[in-house]
Design an enzyme around this catalytic site. Structure first.
Site, PDB file in Angstrom:
ATOM      1  NE  ARG A 133      -2.153  -6.071   7.032  1.00 27.12           N
ATOM      2  CZ  ARG A 133      -3.299  -6.592   6.593  1.00 27.12           C
ATOM      3  NH1 ARG A 133      -3.911  -7.535   7.307  1.00 27.12           N
ATOM      4  NH2 ARG A 133      -3.842  -6.174   5.465  1.00 27.12           N
ATOM      5  CE  LYS A 168      -3.731  -2.562   2.281  1.00 27.36           C
ATOM      6  NZ  LYS A 168      -4.673  -2.612   3.441  1.00 27.36           N
ATOM      7  CD  GLU A 178      -8.304  -9.282  -4.139  1.00 28.03           C
ATOM      8  OE1 GLU A 178      -7.127  -9.572  -3.807  1.00 28.03           O
ATOM      9  OE2 GLU A 178      -9.239  -9.211  -3.315  1.00 28.03           O
ATOM     10  CG  HIS A 215      -4.873  -6.490  -0.576  1.00 33.08           C
ATOM     11  ND1 HIS A 215      -6.101  -6.609   0.036  1.00 33.08           N
ATOM     12  CD2 HIS A 215      -4.902  -7.326  -1.648  1.00 33.08           C
ATOM     13  CE1 HIS A 215      -6.849  -7.469  -0.663  1.00 33.08           C
ATOM     14  NE2 HIS A 215      -6.142  -7.912  -1.682  1.00 33.08           N
ATOM     15  CE1 TYR A 248      -9.152  -3.434   0.567  1.00 31.31           C
ATOM     16  CE2 TYR A 248      -8.558  -1.340  -0.428  1.00 31.31           C
ATOM     17  CZ  TYR A 248      -8.218  -2.461   0.311  1.00 31.31           C
ATOM     18  OH  TYR A 248      -6.944  -2.599   0.807  1.00 31.31           O
ATOM     19  CG  ASN A 280      -3.547  -2.829   6.955  1.00 35.02           C
ATOM     20  OD1 ASN A 280      -3.419  -2.395   5.805  1.00 35.02           O
ATOM     21  ND2 ASN A 280      -4.602  -3.523   7.335  1.00 35.02           N
TER      22      ASN A 280
HETATM   23  P1  DAT Z   1      -7.540  -7.404   5.344  1.00 34.58           P
HETATM   24  O1  DAT Z   1      -6.773  -6.279   4.683  1.00 34.58           O
HETATM   25  O2  DAT Z   1      -6.799  -7.951   6.541  1.00 34.58           O
HETATM   26  O3  DAT Z   1      -8.000  -8.465   4.374  1.00 34.58           O
HETATM   27  P2  DAT Z   1     -10.289  -6.453   5.300  1.00 34.58           P
HETATM   28  O4  DAT Z   1     -10.395  -7.081   3.938  1.00 34.58           O
HETATM   29  O5  DAT Z   1     -11.327  -6.807   6.309  1.00 34.58           O
HETATM   30  O6  DAT Z   1      -8.852  -6.747   5.964  1.00 34.58           O
HETATM   31  O7  DAT Z   1     -10.294  -4.858   5.146  1.00 34.58           O
HETATM   32  C1  DAT Z   1      -9.600  -4.261   4.084  1.00 34.58           C
HETATM   33  C2  DAT Z   1      -8.912  -3.024   4.592  1.00 34.58           C
HETATM   34  O8  DAT Z   1      -9.861  -2.102   5.104  1.00 34.58           O
HETATM   35  C3  DAT Z   1      -7.945  -3.289   5.761  1.00 34.58           C
HETATM   36  O9  DAT Z   1      -6.685  -3.702   5.343  1.00 34.58           O
HETATM   37  C4  DAT Z   1      -7.923  -1.952   6.426  1.00 34.58           C
HETATM   38  C5  DAT Z   1      -9.344  -1.441   6.253  1.00 34.58           C
HETATM   39  N1  DAT Z   1     -10.177  -1.787   7.424  1.00 34.58           N
HETATM   40  C6  DAT Z   1     -10.683  -3.000   7.739  1.00 34.58           C
HETATM   41  N2  DAT Z   1     -11.376  -2.967   8.876  1.00 34.58           N
HETATM   42  C7  DAT Z   1     -11.326  -1.673   9.304  1.00 34.58           C
HETATM   43  C8  DAT Z   1     -11.851  -0.975  10.413  1.00 34.58           C
HETATM   44  N3  DAT Z   1     -12.588  -1.594  11.337  1.00 34.58           N
HETATM   45  N4  DAT Z   1     -11.564   0.353  10.519  1.00 34.58           N
HETATM   46  C9  DAT Z   1     -10.813   0.985   9.583  1.00 34.58           C
HETATM   47  N5  DAT Z   1     -10.299   0.392   8.504  1.00 34.58           N
HETATM   48  C10 DAT Z   1     -10.543  -0.916   8.368  1.00 34.58           C
HETATM   49 MG    MG Z   2      -9.330  -8.338   2.770  1.00 32.28          MG
END
Ligand code: DAT
Ligand code: MG
Length: 151
Positions: free
Chosen positions: A104, A11, A128, A117, A51, A114
């Site tokens: 992370r 990212k 993707e 991805h 997303y 973080n």
């Molecule tokens: P991951 O990246 O671990 O697959 P995810 O797909 O649930 O997690 O979410 C995608 C991204 O969105 C994640 O890397 C950061 C952001 N995100 C997820 N949950 C969040 C939250 N509760 N508050 C803020 N940003 C969040």
């Molecule tokens: Mg995800």
């Protein structure tokens, strides 16, 4: 495990913080195969499509702003069980909960920064990779390491 492909993306914070080499190294050293790689600044449309499962979440606009805020490093990695294994190498979504030793866990402190991805299923890996790479951007090659990685 099945041979799969996963979409891994460094990212904008990972790029800005000079963590590109470190992050690529972790997947290389593990023994996965790099099939696609580019530095890329994505559009809002592409970020929203990537997303789309999160579009009803309150943080969706912030996630889209973050990912479009600078160039990202797009990668396609291949290997046995690479989708789940890469998720383990990456660690939990919230870096404060991610185990030490994960990307992370070692390199980040905030969910909103973080650094990396990784696709969450083989189907999303395919989706993707197709979304972020054009036809011809992936390379088909065989690593000389394969006989030393796989018995
Ligand atoms: P991951 O990246 O671990 O697959 P995810 O797909 O649930 O997690 O979410 C995608 C991204 O969105 C994640 O890397 C950061 C952001 N995100 C997820 N949950 C969040 C939250 N509760 N508050 C803020 N940003 C969040
Ligand atoms: Mg995800």
């Amino acid at each position: 495990a099945e041979v799969e492909q996963t979409y891994i993306m460094i990212k904008p914070d990972g790029v800005q913080r000079g963590l590109v080499g470190e992050i690529i190294s972790r997947f290389e050293k593990k023994g996965f195969l790099l099939k696609g790689l580019k530095l890329y600044q994505c559009s809002k449309d592409l970020a929203q499509e990537h997303y789309k499962d999160l579009k009803d979440k309150p943080f969706f606009p912030r996630v889209v702003d973050y990912i479009t805020s600078g160039p990202v490093v797009c990668m396609a990695w291949e290997g046995d069980g690479v989708v789940a294994s890469a998720r383990k190498l990456i660690g939990a979504t919230n870096p404060l909960q991610a185990e030490p030793g994960t990307i992370r866990g070692d390199l980040a402190v905030r969910t909103g920064r973080n650094v990396v991805h990784g696709s969450d299923s083989p189907d999303n890996g395919k989706r993707e990779i197709a979304l972020w790479f054009k036809e011809g951007e992936l390379s088909q090659w065989e690593s000389v390491q394969i006989p030393w990685l796989i018995e």
